[in-house]
Design an enzyme around this catalytic site. Structure first.
Site, short mmCIF file in Angstrom:
data_model
loop_
_atom_site.label_atom_id
_atom_site.label_comp_id
_atom_site.label_asym_id
_atom_site.label_seq_id
_atom_site.Cartn_x
_atom_site.Cartn_y
_atom_site.Cartn_z
N HIS A 183 -2.64 8.10 5.84
CA HIS A 183 -2.97 6.79 5.29
C HIS A 183 -4.37 6.39 5.78
O HIS A 183 -5.19 5.95 5.00
CB HIS A 183 -1.92 5.77 5.75
N HIS A 209 -9.96 1.73 0.35
CA HIS A 209 -8.50 1.57 0.29
C HIS A 209 -8.13 0.96 -1.05
O HIS A 209 -8.43 -0.20 -1.32
CB HIS A 209 -8.07 0.66 1.45
N PHE A 238 1.99 -3.60 4.01
CA PHE A 238 2.39 -4.90 4.54
C PHE A 238 3.88 -5.12 4.28
O PHE A 238 4.42 -4.70 3.25
CB PHE A 238 1.59 -6.02 3.88
N CYS A 264 0.80 -1.23 0.00
CA CYS A 264 0.00 0.00 0.00
C CYS A 264 0.84 1.28 0.00
O CYS A 264 0.29 2.37 0.06
CB CYS A 264 -0.95 -0.01 1.19
N GLU A 289 -0.79 5.35 13.56
CA GLU A 289 -0.44 6.52 12.76
C GLU A 289 -0.58 7.80 13.57
O GLU A 289 0.25 8.71 13.47
CB GLU A 289 -1.34 6.58 11.52
N LYS A 320 -10.15 7.79 2.72
CA LYS A 320 -10.58 6.40 2.56
C LYS A 320 -12.02 6.15 3.02
O LYS A 320 -12.61 5.13 2.69
CB LYS A 320 -9.60 5.46 3.27
#
Length: 402
Positions: A296, A330, A389, A160, A307, A325
């Site tokens: 994010h 996402h 990830f 991502c 975050e 988002k």
């Protein structure tokens, strides 16, 4: 060093099929999340996603090429065409060897992979275009073939963070003298049985099937996972000198970027990695005051809290933050470049898009997230952040082109 600037933007996602329509919808707080139509998900634990609607790939690609390639390539080529037109850039009429592409995707042609693996399992003939139509670097391949981009041809597949890394790679290529112009391009289209069920199996997705429009809730106490989205974006990067020589419109300057790894868990985020990525971007940019951060903000319990903690570690006074988002879900490997495009448009227009569906305060997420309503503010410097990830992190800073 010759500054690197942004001269073209293209975008397509669940709330719009152009940069302008998508940005305006985001500012209005429109949500593109609804029940899945790409396949029958009525019996699945997760039945919702943010699909791109009203998109006709034949408007940008040859019908034969459409059949040979996966949807992520179609979406990416749509964004690319818009960005090149916006930049008034015609590679064929310039020095094509000095123009390249840096593309990104998180997974690539998953629907095409699924289709052909199923054919193989049942003894049916596999398409000869299965491999070249689905592998991750073919987005960059098609981009170069269609538009004659003969410079560096690069691909990032870093989960991502891939879209943001594609921008960084494009900027690095120009900084190293490898090109005068680079198109950064990112696309993802994984709304298929394998994609939805795969993320669902690891408990990453929201199961708020009863109310799709409020399912993605970044930084809200009731968040329970992200909602899958699909989409693409493209940015044209070039040296300031090159842009000025051809009289190009300049949206923003790439002021700094940073990258890091958590070197920890394969899926669970850490705080140290994001902190170091942001600090590196700030240092490269000369430690400016940041006026807005496009976070994010995935709507996952652990991710949003982590975050928030990272922002507090980096900034003495954390600027306003928002996540888009809640509106578009996402978009995995495309999310970084979509959010960078939105950040640049926010910078240009002095307005911060809202974090929609933020209704219930969370003690672990106690910053200013521009909740539910867009906010006008004079912006000089913006930051966009992404994490993926494998513990891969990135941050990028844009400033107004003075």
């Amino acid at each position: 060093m010759n500054p690197i600037v942004i001269t073209g933007i293209g975008m397509i996602n669940g709330v719009g099929i152009s940069a302008e329509s998508a940005f305006e919808a985001l500012i209005e707080g429109v949500c593109g999340i609804d029940y899945i139509t790409h396949f029958d998900a009525s019996g699945d634990a997760v039945q919702i996603a943010s699909e791109v609607k009203g998109f006709d790939p034949s408007s940008i690609m040859d019908p034969k090429d459409i059949k040979k390639s996966d949807r992520f390539i179609h979406l990416g080529m749509h964004a690319l065409k818009e960005a090149l037109a916006d930049a008034a850039l015609e590679p064929q009429s310039g020095d094509a060897a000095r123009m390249g592409v840096s593309a990104a995707t998180g997974i690539g042609g998953l629907p095409m992979m699924q289709e052909n693996i199923e054919k193989n399992a049942f003894g049916k003939k596999i398409s000869p275009f299965f491999i070249p139509g689905s592998i991750t670097n073919m987005l960059a391949g098609y981009a170069s073939i269609y538009y004659g981009l003969k410079g560096p041809n690069l691909s990032s597949t870093t989960a991502c963070t891939a879209g943001l890394h594609a921008i960084n790679q494009a900027a690095k290529t120009i900084m190293a003298g490898g090109a005068d112009v680079m198109v950064a391009l990112g696309a993802e289209a994984c709304i298929c049985e394998t994609g939805i069920r795969g993320f669902s199996a690891m408990k990453a997705l929201s199961t708020h099937n009863d109310d799709p429009k409020t399912a993605s809730r970044p930084f809200d106490k009731e968040r329970d996972g992200f909602v899958m989205g699909e989409g693409a974006a493209a940015l044209v990067l070039e040296t300031l000198e090159h842009a000025q020589k051809r009289g190009a419109k300049i949206y923003a300057r790439v002021a700094g970027f940073g990258e890091s790894a958590d070197a920890g868990h394969i899926t669970a985020p850490a705080t140290d990695g994001p902190v170091r990525a942001m600090q590196a971007a700030l240092q490269m940019a000369g430690n400016p005051r940041v006026d807005y951060i496009n976070a994010h903000g995935t709507s996952t319990p652990l991710g949003d809290a982590n975050e928030t903690k990272a922002f507090k570690a980096v900034f003495e006074t954390v600027p306003p933050i928002s996540s888009i988002k809640g509106s578009i879900g996402h978009c995995l490997g495309a999310t970084g470049i979509i959010e960078a495009a939105v950040s640049i448009m926010a910078l240009e227009r002095n307005i911060m898009p809202p974090t929609i569906n933020l209704r219930t305060p969370d003690d672990a997420c106690d910053l200013d997230y521009v909740a539910n309503t867009a906010r006008e503010k004079e912006l000089q410097t913006v930051m966009s952040t992404n994490y993926g990830f494998g513990g891969t992190n990135g941050a990028i800073i844009f400033t107004k082109a003075l």
